[in-house]
Design a protein around this motif. Sequence first.
Motif, PDB file in Angstrom:
ATOM      1  N   THR A 194       0.820  -1.217   0.000  1.00  0.00           N
ATOM      2  CA  THR A 194       0.000   0.000   0.000  1.00  0.00           C
ATOM      3  C   THR A 194       0.851   1.264   0.000  1.00  0.00           C
ATOM      4  O   THR A 194       0.385   2.315  -0.437  1.00  0.00           O
ATOM      5  CB  THR A 194      -0.934   0.019   1.225  1.00  0.00           C
ATOM      6  OG1 THR A 194      -0.146  -0.098   2.427  1.00  0.00           O
ATOM      7  CG2 THR A 194      -1.931  -1.126   1.182  1.00  0.00           C
ATOM      8  N   GLU A 197       1.471   2.348  -3.839  1.00  0.00           N
ATOM      9  CA  GLU A 197       0.389   2.488  -4.819  1.00  0.00           C
ATOM     10  C   GLU A 197       0.477   3.800  -5.585  1.00  0.00           C
ATOM     11  O   GLU A 197       0.186   3.862  -6.781  1.00  0.00           O
ATOM     12  CB  GLU A 197      -0.968   2.423  -4.103  1.00  0.00           C
ATOM     13  CG  GLU A 197      -1.332   1.045  -3.597  1.00  0.00           C
ATOM     14  CD  GLU A 197      -2.629   1.078  -2.813  1.00  0.00           C
ATOM     15  OE1 GLU A 197      -3.555   0.352  -3.214  1.00  0.00           O
ATOM     16  OE2 GLU A 197      -2.707   1.825  -1.821  1.00  0.00           O
ATOM     17  N   ARG A 198       0.875   4.867  -4.887  1.00  0.00           N
ATOM     18  CA  ARG A 198       0.846   6.199  -5.496  1.00  0.00           C
ATOM     19  C   ARG A 198       2.116   6.536  -6.271  1.00  0.00           C
ATOM     20  O   ARG A 198       2.148   7.511  -7.017  1.00  0.00           O
ATOM     21  CB  ARG A 198       0.631   7.256  -4.412  1.00  0.00           C
ATOM     22  CG  ARG A 198      -0.688   7.121  -3.691  1.00  0.00           C
ATOM     23  CD  ARG A 198      -0.800   8.121  -2.550  1.00  0.00           C
ATOM     24  NE  ARG A 198      -0.693   9.501  -3.005  1.00  0.00           N
ATOM     25  CZ  ARG A 198      -0.674  10.561  -2.199  1.00  0.00           C
ATOM     26  NH1 ARG A 198      -0.749  10.380  -0.902  1.00  0.00           N
ATOM     27  NH2 ARG A 198      -0.576  11.776  -2.691  1.00  0.00           N
ATOM     28  N   ILE A 199       3.187   5.762  -6.072  1.00  0.00           N
ATOM     29  CA  ILE A 199       4.465   6.168  -6.672  1.00  0.00           C
ATOM     30  C   ILE A 199       4.897   5.269  -7.829  1.00  0.00           C
ATOM     31  O   ILE A 199       5.922   5.529  -8.446  1.00  0.00           O
ATOM     32  CB  ILE A 199       5.585   6.202  -5.607  1.00  0.00           C
ATOM     33  CG1 ILE A 199       5.787   4.817  -4.984  1.00  0.00           C
ATOM     34  CG2 ILE A 199       5.279   7.224  -4.543  1.00  0.00           C
ATOM     35  CD1 ILE A 199       6.945   4.777  -4.010  1.00  0.00           C
ATOM     36  N   LYS A 202       1.000   3.551 -13.537  1.00  0.00           N
ATOM     37  CA  LYS A 202      -0.315   2.906 -13.565  1.00  0.00           C
ATOM     38  C   LYS A 202      -0.230   1.466 -14.041  1.00  0.00           C
ATOM     39  O   LYS A 202      -0.905   0.581 -13.537  1.00  0.00           O
ATOM     40  CB  LYS A 202      -1.266   3.699 -14.466  1.00  0.00           C
ATOM     41  CG  LYS A 202      -1.828   4.948 -13.810  1.00  0.00           C
ATOM     42  CD  LYS A 202      -2.893   5.565 -14.697  1.00  0.00           C
ATOM     43  CE  LYS A 202      -3.520   6.771 -13.994  1.00  0.00           C
ATOM     44  NZ  LYS A 202      -4.589   7.391 -14.829  1.00  0.00           N
ATOM     45  N   LYS A 205       0.718  -0.941 -11.143  1.00  0.00           N
ATOM     46  CA  LYS A 205      -0.060  -1.034  -9.908  1.00  0.00           C
ATOM     47  C   LYS A 205      -0.625  -2.428  -9.692  1.00  0.00           C
ATOM     48  O   LYS A 205      -0.617  -2.950  -8.571  1.00  0.00           O
ATOM     49  CB  LYS A 205      -1.187  -0.006  -9.921  1.00  0.00           C
ATOM     50  CG  LYS A 205      -0.711   1.406  -9.639  1.00  0.00           C
ATOM     51  CD  LYS A 205      -1.866   2.369  -9.469  1.00  0.00           C
ATOM     52  CE  LYS A 205      -1.351   3.753  -9.101  1.00  0.00           C
ATOM     53  NZ  LYS A 205      -2.447   4.715  -8.899  1.00  0.00           N
ATOM     54  N   ASN A 277       1.194   8.601   4.480  1.00  0.00           N
ATOM     55  CA  ASN A 277       1.697   8.750   3.116  1.00  0.00           C
ATOM     56  C   ASN A 277       3.169   9.120   3.018  1.00  0.00           C
ATOM     57  O   ASN A 277       3.693   9.236   1.918  1.00  0.00           O
ATOM     58  CB  ASN A 277       0.866   9.803   2.374  1.00  0.00           C
ATOM     59  CG  ASN A 277      -0.539   9.307   2.075  1.00  0.00           C
ATOM     60  OD1 ASN A 277      -0.707   8.172   1.660  1.00  0.00           O
ATOM     61  ND2 ASN A 277      -1.535  10.147   2.291  1.00  0.00           N
TER      62      ASN A 277
END
Length: 382
Positions: A194, A197-199, A202, A205, A277
């Motif tokens: 988790t 996920e943002r780094i 796409k 993922k 985060n």
Amino acid sequence: MKSIENLRYKRTLFVGIGGAGNATLSILKQKIKDANNGKIPGQVKFLLIDTNATELTNLRDFNCNEKICVAVRDPYQRYMKDQGTATHAFIPDRNTPSLLALERGAGQIRSNGHFAIIENQYSNKLMRIFRERADELENIDIQGDTLERDPKIEVRLVFSLAGGTGSGSFLPIATLLRAAIKHCELTAYIYSATHYERIVEKSAKKTVMQNAYAALAEVDYMMHFGMKDRRYEPIKFNFGPHETQQVEQTNRPFEEVYYIDKYTAMPLSNSIEFAYNELDRMRQNTAEVMHIASTNIISAHTGVVDNVRQKIMEGQFNVDDKFAWISGVGLAELYLNRLNKNDEKLIHSCLNAIEARTDTETQILNLDEIATKFIKEFKLNE
């Protein structure tokens, strides 16, 4: 943790696996230096394991004896040589073209990370290095009171489940460590996918979450060895095509596992969830926990830890017909903001918390002075 007198260290081998693990060890090594006047105690050793030679080279705070590059030259040809043997039975056919990535990294493919460890152990490379570090720790002769008098070696691994190196190689590495270091306790610090996920791109993922799920399923299976009503068969790791190159996993890979997730449910409500985060801060916190766990600071809590561990080993924590094996660790920080700066109730609670942790007979500053100094230095943007 600044320089501290009478700080004693256990015989500890810290092992970082992949980019996330090695980044954490970089922070950890600096923390240990800060606590020991710029030096690393002799009873503390580091090993960084990665499939990416460039990333290892860039970690300049570690010497060549502390780094193990498990990149594989001509990986596809080496796979074809032993194709059909149990050595590479774990590689799905659809993943074989991705083996080419192993010349510069695992490419977020779990089977690549696993393959890299198998290939590097063919020549007994990893087992030899693990034994060398164990011998150094066992034979250490530290003068004074800086060594905790405990003959066992503590091995603490840190890695992420997101990529291919960490999630694919931690089980065979744990198996080799158990075989190489007879009197050891293994603890794993596992970063949840988790956090990443943002780094990641796409397109990656889905792979990241698949890696994490598969790795967690494996470690869950392995951590249930010896449990009541569980008849799991030992797993053979084939480090080469010959019988002499097999190592059998017949027990749990770790005494304890710390699963470090990005999300934390608040205890006061089922609907409130806190998302953490700050990836760098998370690594800082993990390094702090690993540092404390390797010193005499944790000794006061050993009894509690052993009691919990014993209940876990006996299978006394039953959750939905599964036995608990994950440990948790809490890191708390106290903040004041513009809304509660003058909240007398909050300040009073802070003073009580300080008082409970302070020896009032030897206290240098009055509690009111501490609070006054704290508020004076307080900045609204913190």
